[in-house]
Enzyme design. Sequence first.
Site, PDB file in Angstrom:
ATOM      1  N   GLU A   1     -18.533  96.392 -39.133  1.00 30.78           N
ATOM      2  CA  GLU A   1     -19.650  96.615 -38.220  1.00 30.78           C
ATOM      3  C   GLU A   1     -19.678  98.104 -37.896  1.00 30.78           C
ATOM      4  O   GLU A   1     -18.647  98.628 -37.476  1.00 30.78           O
ATOM      5  CB  GLU A   1     -19.476  95.802 -36.932  1.00 30.78           C
ATOM      6  CG  GLU A   1     -19.595  94.316 -37.194  1.00 30.78           C
ATOM      7  CD  GLU A   1     -19.496  93.463 -35.932  1.00 30.78           C
ATOM      8  OE1 GLU A   1     -19.403  94.026 -34.827  1.00 30.78           O
ATOM      9  OE2 GLU A   1     -19.528  92.229 -36.049  1.00 30.78           O
TER      10      GLU A   1
ATOM     11  N   ARG B   1     -16.799  86.111 -35.337  1.00 30.39           N
ATOM     12  CA  ARG B   1     -16.348  87.395 -35.870  1.00 30.39           C
ATOM     13  C   ARG B   1     -16.603  87.396 -37.368  1.00 30.39           C
ATOM     14  O   ARG B   1     -16.420  86.376 -38.045  1.00 30.39           O
ATOM     15  CB  ARG B   1     -14.847  87.613 -35.611  1.00 30.39           C
ATOM     16  CG  ARG B   1     -14.488  87.978 -34.178  1.00 30.39           C
ATOM     17  CD  ARG B   1     -14.972  89.360 -33.769  1.00 30.39           C
ATOM     18  NE  ARG B   1     -14.590  89.723 -32.407  1.00 30.39           N
ATOM     19  CZ  ARG B   1     -15.348  89.543 -31.330  1.00 30.39           C
ATOM     20  NH1 ARG B   1     -16.552  89.006 -31.448  1.00 30.39           N
ATOM     21  NH2 ARG B   1     -14.925  89.928 -30.134  1.00 30.39           N
TER      22      ARG B   1
ATOM     23  N   HIS C   1     -24.568  92.456 -33.700  1.00 27.50           N
ATOM     24  CA  HIS C   1     -23.575  91.986 -32.721  1.00 27.50           C
ATOM     25  C   HIS C   1     -24.117  92.067 -31.282  1.00 27.50           C
ATOM     26  O   HIS C   1     -23.597  92.818 -30.448  1.00 27.50           O
ATOM     27  CB  HIS C   1     -22.271  92.780 -32.856  1.00 27.50           C
ATOM     28  CG  HIS C   1     -21.080  92.044 -32.317  1.00 27.50           C
ATOM     29  ND1 HIS C   1     -19.818  92.165 -32.834  1.00 27.50           N
ATOM     30  CD2 HIS C   1     -20.963  91.162 -31.286  1.00 27.50           C
ATOM     31  CE1 HIS C   1     -18.978  91.409 -32.154  1.00 27.50           C
ATOM     32  NE2 HIS C   1     -19.653  90.782 -31.193  1.00 27.50           N
TER      33      HIS C   1
END
Length: 406
Positions: free
Chosen positions: A353, A324, A372
């Site tokens: 993000e 993360r 991601h």
Amino acid sequence: MEGVGIRFPESVSAQSVRSTWHTSSGKGAVSVRRSGTLCFADELHRIIFRKREALVAGQRSIMSVSEKAAKGNRVDETSRLGMETMKHSVLVTRQIPGESLKRLREVCEVEVWPEAIPPSREELCRLVKGRHGLLTMLSDRIDGELMDVAGEQLCVVSNYAVGFNNIDVDAAKTRGVVVGNTPDVLTDATADLAVSLLFAASRHVLPAGNQVREGEWKTWEPTGWLGVEPSDKTLGIVGMGRIGKATAKRLVGGWGMNLLYTSRSDQGDVEKELGGRRVELDTLLAESDFVSVHVALTDETRNLIDADAIGKMKSTSVLVNTARGEIVDQDALVDALNRRAIFAAGLDVTTPEPLPADHALVKSPHCVILPHIGSATHTSRNAMSEIAVDNLIAGLAGKPLRCSVT
Ligand SMILES: NC(=O)C1=CN([C@@H]2O[C@H](COP(=O)(O)OP(=O)(O)OC[C@H]3O[C@@H](n4cnc5c(N)ncnc54)[C@H](OP(=O)(O)O)[C@@H]3O)[C@@H](O)[C@H]2O)C=CC1
Ligand SMILES: O=CC(=O)O
């Protein structure tokens, strides 16, 4: 509360307990949280009453399924659970791949957020109202406030991810809401991506490729694009969980890397299989040539890789993060890359993000950033869909989830 029986083990001071109750049509169960020596009786009764209302409807259906079965009709697990979840309303916060939503639609009323961009908080609040179950993405913040907006009938939140830092699990427990995730099926895909990032960052794969695309490739250069190699070097795995292990297996087995790792729990099997050594984070950072981050994001791991930690790394080292974004202090990383205090970084996760295109990390020639995509393979995402739907259906029926974090 006639017919309701609550069992609290007196020996335990703070824990989740499973409380059972009985009605004329059978037995149901609800998870509630006991805190200290108090059991919040009013709150508890409210939760149990709500769950009982929801589950009694399901039990009537189970009875009709049993009647069918008694008559010789074949009743499979999905339709049996489906009978219990009939009339329940669920929200799925994004279109997910595979066939599993069909299965969900057969057993409850389903609304799927149709856009590629997540619903705003305001939209999410509007959409969750009155739902019994939510199938959520890692980009949806599911906190106590949202659960309260959803209403007391909410039974289950099924996260379409293994990481569940976007969900306030304690808030869910106090509201009798069970939470599921999708472990294991994305482990290989994410480990593969960690290895890809390690190589891409070590060998300037993206900027070198861009040179070709931009028509800037002039000649073969003896001193151009020089990178670093992993063979026989030291790999540091921060967080020896499922994905940490799978990444280590690839790099130790395939490239003969020496292994250091951090873990709160004993990982004797890893040491036997891969010959690794469990060390403190400071030692790992100082001795590793490649550092790959795989811890879950918690209050303890937020900013784990801060300026101080990065300052301990070798100037020739490469940092990879597929866990993360919040685990790495990005300002400190920008500074280290600019000063060439570390060689390169490969990130699949960032804060925020999406990371704006004008962010210093995006502009750095020493940083590879992906949007991601760790679990983004057909195999993994389809399997995640199956688990997420199984979790949701089980939660609606008051059954144990296939993969539960509560
Ligand atoms: N980029 C992507 O697309 C993907 C990212 N992920 C991320 O990867 C993470 C790891 O997934 P997975 O390997 O399946 O999960 P695991 O639960 O198997 O591993 C998590 C690791 O985190 C460690 N950990 C948890 N809490 C703490 C803490 N407070 N302090 C130190 N260590 C801690 C655990 O250590 P211990 O054994 O000591 O408890 C364990 O080693 C996920 O949480 C998710 O954030 C996952 C999939 C895809
Ligand atoms: O980041 C992805 C996950 O599954 O967690």
